[in-house]
Design a protein around this motif. Structure first.
Motif, mmCIF file in Angstrom:
data_model
loop_
_atom_site.group_PDB
_atom_site.id
_atom_site.type_symbol
_atom_site.label_atom_id
_atom_site.label_comp_id
_atom_site.label_asym_id
_atom_site.label_seq_id
_atom_site.Cartn_x
_atom_site.Cartn_y
_atom_site.Cartn_z
ATOM 1 N N LYS A 109 83.968 120.875 63.913
ATOM 2 C CA LYS A 109 83.187 121.918 63.217
ATOM 3 C C LYS A 109 81.888 121.961 63.841
ATOM 4 N N ARG A 110 81.935 122.186 65.219
ATOM 5 C CA ARG A 110 80.600 122.085 66.020
ATOM 6 C C ARG A 110 80.129 123.635 66.333
ATOM 7 N N ASP A 111 78.966 124.074 65.957
ATOM 8 C CA ASP A 111 78.439 125.310 66.295
ATOM 9 C C ASP A 111 78.206 125.615 67.660
ATOM 10 N N ALA A 112 78.602 126.580 68.491
ATOM 11 C CA ALA A 112 78.123 126.976 69.525
ATOM 12 C C ALA A 112 78.674 128.172 70.047
ATOM 13 N N PHE A 113 77.727 128.947 70.838
ATOM 14 C CA PHE A 113 78.114 130.282 71.343
ATOM 15 C C PHE A 113 78.402 131.188 70.014
ATOM 16 N N GLY A 114 78.037 131.028 68.852
ATOM 17 C CA GLY A 114 78.135 132.127 67.741
ATOM 18 C C GLY A 114 79.467 131.738 67.204
ATOM 19 N N LEU A 115 80.102 130.735 67.467
ATOM 20 C CA LEU A 115 81.176 130.241 66.691
ATOM 21 C C LEU A 115 80.819 129.121 65.578
ATOM 22 N N ASP A 116 80.504 129.858 64.749
ATOM 23 C CA ASP A 116 79.621 129.138 63.647
ATOM 24 C C ASP A 116 80.407 128.944 62.337
ATOM 25 N N THR A 117 81.813 129.274 62.516
ATOM 26 C CA THR A 117 82.886 129.166 61.133
ATOM 27 C C THR A 117 84.127 128.670 61.620
ATOM 28 N N PHE A 131 88.493 128.751 65.290
ATOM 29 C CA PHE A 131 90.019 128.745 65.380
ATOM 30 C C PHE A 131 90.609 129.846 66.136
ATOM 31 N N ILE A 132 89.918 131.050 65.824
ATOM 32 C CA ILE A 132 90.566 132.234 66.651
ATOM 33 C C ILE A 132 90.349 132.027 68.255
ATOM 34 N N ARG A 133 89.173 131.563 68.802
ATOM 35 C CA ARG A 133 88.837 131.196 70.023
ATOM 36 C C ARG A 133 89.923 130.444 70.694
#
Length: 129
Positions: free
Chosen positions: A96-104, A109-111
């Motif tokens: 659950k590490r936020d980076a590059f706008g991946l904050d949920t 998961f989609i990434r």
């Protein structure tokens, strides 16, 4: 546009994107990339980011500059690289590490589904498929 031209454009765009990503590893996005380094990697996170940035610049340059004779080899190496760094994307999701706008969790998961696209792109644009 014929298929050969489309593949060339795709290969050069992918290579250019890797060069940009590599430069960002080495400069303005180092901290964010550290969020993707799994805890089990036996190197300091910053070292891992620097080494992967150097690898991305080299690989991207190879994709952009390679001649026809070596494109398939470079494409396979790029696909292997995208496969090798996939655990970093999984680690970012699991931890659950936020980076590059991946904050949920959903965004992280989609990434994960984009990595196979990069692998395919590397192979297809270099005549491996």
């Amino acid at each position: 546009m014929n298929e050969k031209t489309a593949k060339k454009i795709a290969r050069i765009f992918l290579g250019s994107s890797l060069i940009y990503a590599g430069i960002s590893h080495l400069t303005f996005a180092r901290k964010e990339f550290q969020a993707q380094v799994p805890d089990w990697v036996p190197l300091p996170k910053d070292d891992t980011v620097v080494y992967s940035g150097i690898a991305e610049v080299a690989l991207g340059s190879s994709l952009v500059l390679t001649d026809q004779e070596h494109q398939q080899t470079v494409g396979k190496i790029a696909a292997a690289f995208f496969t090798a760094v996939f655990p970093g994307n999984v680690s970012q999701y699991v931890n659950k590490r936020d980076a590059f706008g991946l904050d949920t969790d959903r965004k992280r998961f989609i990434r994960l589904f984009f990595q196979p696209v990069l692998i395919y792109w590397a192979l297809k644009s270099t005549d491996n498929l």
